[in-house]
Design a protein around this motif. Sequence first.
Motif, PDB file in Angstrom:
ATOM      1  N   PHE A 122     -13.057  -2.682   6.478  1.00 14.95           N
ATOM      2  CA  PHE A 122     -11.742  -2.169   6.843  1.00 14.95           C
ATOM      3  C   PHE A 122     -10.619  -2.891   6.110  1.00 14.95           C
ATOM      4  CE2 PHE A 122     -12.998  -5.376   9.993  1.00 14.95           C
ATOM      5  CZ  PHE A 122     -11.969  -6.289   9.869  1.00 14.95           C
ATOM      6  N   TYR A 123     -10.972  -3.878   5.270  1.00 11.50           N
ATOM      7  CA  TYR A 123      -9.931  -4.702   4.664  1.00 11.50           C
ATOM      8  C   TYR A 123     -10.268  -5.009   3.210  1.00 11.50           C
ATOM      9  CZ  TYR A 123      -6.927  -8.700   3.776  1.00 11.50           C
ATOM     10  OH  TYR A 123      -6.004  -9.565   3.232  1.00 11.50           O
ATOM     11  N   THR A 124      -9.359  -4.647   2.317  1.00 10.57           N
ATOM     12  CA  THR A 124      -9.478  -5.021   0.903  1.00 10.57           C
ATOM     13  C   THR A 124      -8.755  -6.346   0.718  1.00 10.57           C
ATOM     14  OG1 THR A 124      -9.458  -2.701   0.248  1.00 10.57           O
ATOM     15  CG2 THR A 124      -8.970  -4.326  -1.461  1.00 10.57           C
ATOM     16  N   PRO A 125      -9.394  -7.358   0.122  1.00 10.48           N
ATOM     17  CA  PRO A 125      -8.720  -8.648  -0.070  1.00 10.48           C
ATOM     18  C   PRO A 125      -7.337  -8.465  -0.677  1.00 10.48           C
ATOM     19  CG  PRO A 125     -11.015  -8.817  -0.726  1.00 10.48           C
ATOM     20  CD  PRO A 125     -10.773  -7.364  -0.414  1.00 10.48           C
ATOM     21  N   ALA A 126      -6.375  -9.156  -0.113  1.00 13.32           N
ATOM     22  CA  ALA A 126      -4.982  -8.978  -0.521  1.00 13.32           C
ATOM     23  C   ALA A 126      -4.794  -9.205  -2.016  1.00 13.32           C
ATOM     24  CB  ALA A 126      -4.087  -9.938   0.268  1.00 13.32           C
ATOM     25  N   GLU A 127      -5.530 -10.162  -2.572  1.00 13.92           N
ATOM     26  CA  GLU A 127      -5.363 -10.477  -3.988  1.00 13.92           C
ATOM     27  C   GLU A 127      -5.778  -9.292  -4.861  1.00 13.92           C
ATOM     28  OE1 GLU A 127      -5.797 -13.875  -1.424  1.00 13.92           O
ATOM     29  OE2 GLU A 127      -7.269 -12.320  -1.889  1.00 13.92           O
ATOM     30  N   VAL A 128      -6.874  -8.632  -4.490  1.00 13.43           N
ATOM     31  CA  VAL A 128      -7.324  -7.466  -5.254  1.00 13.43           C
ATOM     32  C   VAL A 128      -6.340  -6.310  -5.064  1.00 13.43           C
ATOM     33  CG1 VAL A 128      -9.214  -5.853  -5.642  1.00 13.43           C
ATOM     34  CG2 VAL A 128      -9.723  -8.201  -4.970  1.00 13.43           C
ATOM     35  N   SER A 129      -5.833  -6.163  -3.844  1.00 16.93           N
ATOM     36  CA  SER A 129      -4.840  -5.113  -3.590  1.00 16.93           C
ATOM     37  C   SER A 129      -3.613  -5.287  -4.477  1.00 16.93           C
ATOM     38  CB  SER A 129      -4.423  -5.139  -2.116  1.00 16.93           C
ATOM     39  OG  SER A 129      -5.497  -4.818  -1.271  1.00 16.93           O
ATOM     40  N   ARG A 130      -3.212  -6.541  -4.672  1.00 20.07           N
ATOM     41  CA  ARG A 130      -2.039  -6.808  -5.505  1.00 20.07           C
ATOM     42  C   ARG A 130      -2.283  -6.385  -6.951  1.00 20.07           C
ATOM     43  NH1 ARG A 130      -0.878 -12.924  -4.626  1.00 20.07           N
ATOM     44  NH2 ARG A 130       0.525 -12.582  -6.379  1.00 20.07           N
ATOM     45  N   LEU A 135      -3.949  -1.914   1.325  1.00 18.96           N
ATOM     46  CA  LEU A 135      -3.803  -1.529  -0.083  1.00 18.96           C
ATOM     47  C   LEU A 135      -2.580  -0.637  -0.280  1.00 18.96           C
ATOM     48  CD1 LEU A 135      -4.782  -1.458  -2.955  1.00 18.96           C
ATOM     49  CD2 LEU A 135      -6.615   0.088  -2.273  1.00 18.96           C
ATOM     50  N   LEU A 136      -2.392   0.326   0.590  1.00 17.94           N
ATOM     51  CA  LEU A 136      -1.211   1.187   0.508  1.00 17.94           C
ATOM     52  C   LEU A 136       0.079   0.387   0.613  1.00 17.94           C
ATOM     53  CD1 LEU A 136      -2.296   4.247   2.686  1.00 17.94           C
ATOM     54  CD2 LEU A 136      -1.621   4.325   0.271  1.00 17.94           C
ATOM     55  N   LEU A 137       0.087  -0.601   1.496  1.00 18.49           N
ATOM     56  CA  LEU A 137       1.294  -1.404   1.690  1.00 18.49           C
ATOM     57  C   LEU A 137       1.607  -2.251   0.462  1.00 18.49           C
ATOM     58  CD1 LEU A 137       0.725  -2.404   5.405  1.00 18.49           C
ATOM     59  CD2 LEU A 137       2.644  -1.069   4.516  1.00 18.49           C
ATOM     60  N   LYS A 138       0.566  -2.763  -0.181  1.00 20.71           N
ATOM     61  CA  LYS A 138       0.790  -3.543  -1.400  1.00 20.71           C
ATOM     62  C   LYS A 138       1.409  -2.669  -2.487  1.00 20.71           C
ATOM     63  CE  LYS A 138      -0.693  -7.725  -0.440  1.00 20.71           C
ATOM     64  NZ  LYS A 138      -0.716  -7.550   1.009  1.00 20.71           N
ATOM     65  N   VAL A 139       0.962  -1.432  -2.577  1.00 21.87           N
ATOM     66  CA  VAL A 139       1.526  -0.509  -3.562  1.00 21.87           C
ATOM     67  C   VAL A 139       2.993  -0.207  -3.224  1.00 21.87           C
ATOM     68  CG1 VAL A 139       1.364   1.789  -4.568  1.00 21.87           C
ATOM     69  CG2 VAL A 139      -0.714   0.511  -4.059  1.00 21.87           C
ATOM     70  N   ALA A 140       3.255   0.046  -1.965  1.00 23.06           N
ATOM     71  CA  ALA A 140       4.631   0.343  -1.541  1.00 23.06           C
ATOM     72  C   ALA A 140       5.568  -0.819  -1.839  1.00 23.06           C
ATOM     73  CB  ALA A 140       4.648   0.684  -0.054  1.00 23.06           C
ATOM     74  N   ASN A 142      12.357   1.326  -4.842  1.00 21.13           N
ATOM     75  CA  ASN A 142      13.047   2.397  -4.121  1.00 21.13           C
ATOM     76  C   ASN A 142      12.255   2.932  -2.933  1.00 21.13           C
ATOM     77  OD1 ASN A 142      15.164   2.382  -6.090  1.00 21.13           O
ATOM     78  ND2 ASN A 142      13.798   3.505  -7.463  1.00 21.13           N
ATOM     79  N   GLY A 143      11.038   2.416  -2.759  1.00 14.16           N
ATOM     80  CA  GLY A 143      10.203   2.896  -1.670  1.00 14.16           C
ATOM     81  C   GLY A 143       9.296   4.034  -2.116  1.00 14.16           C
ATOM     82  N   LEU A 144       8.278   4.327  -1.310  1.00 14.19           N
ATOM     83  CA  LEU A 144       7.343   5.415  -1.584  1.00 14.19           C
ATOM     84  C   LEU A 144       7.035   6.143  -0.284  1.00 14.19           C
ATOM     85  CD1 LEU A 144       4.654   3.682  -3.865  1.00 14.19           C
ATOM     86  CD2 LEU A 144       6.305   5.407  -4.594  1.00 14.19           C
ATOM     87  N   THR A 145       6.556   7.350  -0.409  1.00 10.03           N
ATOM     88  CA  THR A 145       6.067   8.088   0.751  1.00 10.03           C
ATOM     89  C   THR A 145       4.559   7.890   0.820  1.00 10.03           C
ATOM     90  OG1 THR A 145       7.819   9.717   0.426  1.00 10.03           O
ATOM     91  CG2 THR A 145       5.997  10.329   1.878  1.00 10.03           C
ATOM     92  N   ILE A 146       4.086   7.417   1.973  1.00  5.74           N
ATOM     93  CA  ILE A 146       2.704   6.960   2.105  1.00  5.74           C
ATOM     94  C   ILE A 146       1.839   7.983   2.839  1.00  5.74           C
ATOM     95  CG2 ILE A 146       1.238   5.189   3.168  1.00  5.74           C
ATOM     96  CD1 ILE A 146       3.506   3.198   2.756  1.00  5.74           C
ATOM     97  N   TYR A 147       0.671   8.263   2.258  1.00  2.98           N
ATOM     98  CA  TYR A 147      -0.323   9.128   2.882  1.00  2.98           C
ATOM     99  C   TYR A 147      -1.676   8.427   2.857  1.00  2.98           C
ATOM    100  CZ  TYR A 147       3.120  12.843   2.015  1.00  2.98           C
ATOM    101  OH  TYR A 147       4.245  13.606   1.986  1.00  2.98           O
ATOM    102  N   GLY A 148      -2.431   8.582   3.936  1.00  2.00           N
ATOM    103  CA  GLY A 148      -3.744   7.979   3.962  1.00  2.00           C
ATOM    104  C   GLY A 148      -4.690   8.698   4.892  1.00  2.00           C
ATOM    105  N   GLN A 149      -5.985   8.505   4.681  1.00  2.00           N
ATOM    106  CA  GLN A 149      -6.997   9.054   5.569  1.00  2.00           C
ATOM    107  C   GLN A 149      -8.104   8.017   5.730  1.00  2.00           C
ATOM    108  OE1 GLN A 149      -8.132  13.080   4.723  1.00  2.00           O
ATOM    109  NE2 GLN A 149      -9.730  13.151   6.275  1.00  2.00           N
TER     110      GLN A 149
END
Length: 819
Positions: free
Chosen positions: A160-168, A196-201, A206-213
């Motif tokens: 359920f968790y991608t290591p934060a460093e890899v997400s970055r 992972l989505l939060l790291k991208v945002a 300017n922000g992003l619109t986030i979608y996930g499943q």
Amino acid sequence: MAVKKTELYRSLWAGCDELRGGMDASQYKDYVLTLLFLKYVSDKYAGDPDGIIIVPDGASFQDLEALKGDKEIGDKINQIIGNLAKENDLDGVINVADFNDEDKLGKGKEMVDRLSKLVGIFAGLNLSANRAEGDDLLGDAYEYLMRHFATESGKSKGQFYTPAEVSRVLAKVVGITPETRQDATVYDPTCGSGSLLLKVADEAPNGLTIYGQEMDNATVALARMNMILHDYPTADIWKGNTLASPYWKNSDGSLKTFDFAVANPPFSYKSWSHGINIIKDEFNRFEDGAPPDKNGDYAFLLHILKSLKPRGKAAVILPHGVLFRGNAEARIRQNLLRKGYIKGIIGLPPNLFYGTGIPACILVIDNADADSRQGVFMVDASQGFIKDGNKNRLRSQDIHKIVDVFTHQMELSGYSRMVELAEIAANDYNLNIPRYIDASEPEDIHDLSAHLNGGIPQADIDALEEYWRVFPQVRSALFAPSHRPGYSQGLVAASQVAATILNHPEFKAFADSTLTLYQEWRQYHQGRLKGIGIGDKPKEVIRVLSEDLLARFAGAELLDKYDIYQLLMDYWAETMQDDVYVLVQDGWEVGKVLRELVVKKGEKLRETPDLLMGKKKYKADLIPPGLIVARYFADKQAYIDKLQADLDGVTQELEGLIEEHSGEDGALSDAQTDGGKVTKTKVKQLIVANGQLTIDGSELSVDGEQLSILEQCLELFDLEAEMKRVVKEAQASLDKAVFAQYGKLTEAEIKGLVVDDKWQKTLEAAISGEIERVTQQLANRVKTLEERYAEPLPQLVQEVEMLSSKVDEHLRRMGLEWN
């Protein structure tokens, strides 16, 4: 005072301790994170009619606190959380954990005590002062907990968790720029807890619109809470099997497309095809080939490709096998390469991910310019990591190097290169990175001629050219040409090589010029650091500091700029981050504060005190007492150090005397206790007797020599006790002066103590150490070469023959003959 990061983490993990035993980490995370969420929204939004979360009457954390000791605490917690969920359309999100589950939390008093303690831990945290922007403590704490939960959850439950460093890394290479529009969309089809989505945002100014499943219900709940804690309450996260039942579709039933996509799908997922008609897929995802029935890696990648806009970009984590496996996957890989979808590949170190130890890679997809793409940019980052418990972890410097090299398409020997599609085609579209990049260390080859005839090979010395470019005269001091062409002789004994280098004027000039880079950086940012104020963003502070330090050391000789960068980032993580968070929340006046550590009855002290005043214990959150002592009371400390040194000398003399004269026949043997320890009381008894003495019914006599040793021992005991008293009084006097000094500090003095004496001195010492470490590498190599070829083989043979003849001679003298 607002809570510090480390204090928050400590408290949260203590909450986990209250639950351990009844369930594993994959279960108790739901309880702890739910209470963290409830505490946060209560502190942040209770009574705020405009808050993004409505906290109705009877559904705040204060209502939970009132339940401590209540026999029905579990059921009532469920009701409170349920009311909050219903009011905010969070049903099935924040009320997943059952606080009345006797199997997990115990029965009767056991449940009451456990939940009461858990609520009490959160009650002690003040989260109202912590913001929910990019620097949000709560979001970081949430991630901290999930990382620990993933570590403890075991192989099958850490997904359920991608290591934060890899997400970055993914967030930075996917293609977001400062110009990316606010209405741009990002999608993660296997979003897990949303990290992972939060790291991208975070990468989008300017922000992003986030979608996930996400298909797991409890993990969807984690993701929804995670989004709110990070101030993305409008993020759309839905439950469901992305491959079989994608939620995000257009009105005509086709897949919705996005500007960006990121994903860390489950590796080699065997059940991916359940519920899918591969031959007649309604979304036409498998036109480039059907993945194997028992391996879903390419199924997720093909789904993402269909979910991208015509100029969309994606970064996907996949196992290394996707780069070289054959048959159906080879055909898909060939088609994707021919169409130019794959922009780059980043090979990662092994054992980064929870649930598997296999190495993985990042496939970077870019639809823009796919038609004209003629190559794939490859990065072999497999060697850049640090051990962290039983896992490997990317360091800040590893992340920065990967991103710099990939973003700017920089070709570095043994690390990265642009590989033409023609070369890939010649390798049957096999993308296994070692085929194209040799990241192995060169072998250290011995020179047989040097072993036979002596001398140090010139080739080995020339291989250190990067050092000789900086230290040309050092080379001359260490080596001279020998009578044999192509070989040199060492001028310095191997044991003196390091000292020769460190004491050479060229090294001192190098050290001074390198430290000047740091000192210029320090001077440039002095005003910025001393100007940190309430409301500033710590993450922006460290971004500016670290990027400038990296840039200044880009041209430094011998030093790796990323190593210098890491020194700052390590110190930030260990110390400076907490200091800056305190400053932006409470201001510089917090430097005057000494927090008294109060322990309730039956509890243990969780923090190590910095200062003791009688029975009271105090903690300094910003300025350690040692800094106060060094700046204002150095003379007092020097006096105490002298007293302590004298005391240590007396103690050593006493211990030496006891060791010499104790034992069965020693002069102090009668002064030993049953445990064999010589005590002052026993020594005194023997001296008082001064002649005949009866101990335990046995008559003992003390002669003149023994009496002298006893008196000497007693004198040392008395002197030691007196000196201990003096040291204790002097230390108490110093502590009292230090305690008083905190209240006298001006803001300018606080800034000087923190910025100059604490932060900058620590960083300068670390950089000085790195300078010395680099030159030590040169010294070690030179020493190795000198020792390797110091004695050529003929000399060794001659020495062996000489020693053998000596042995034969000794044997003959003994009347023996060696055959």
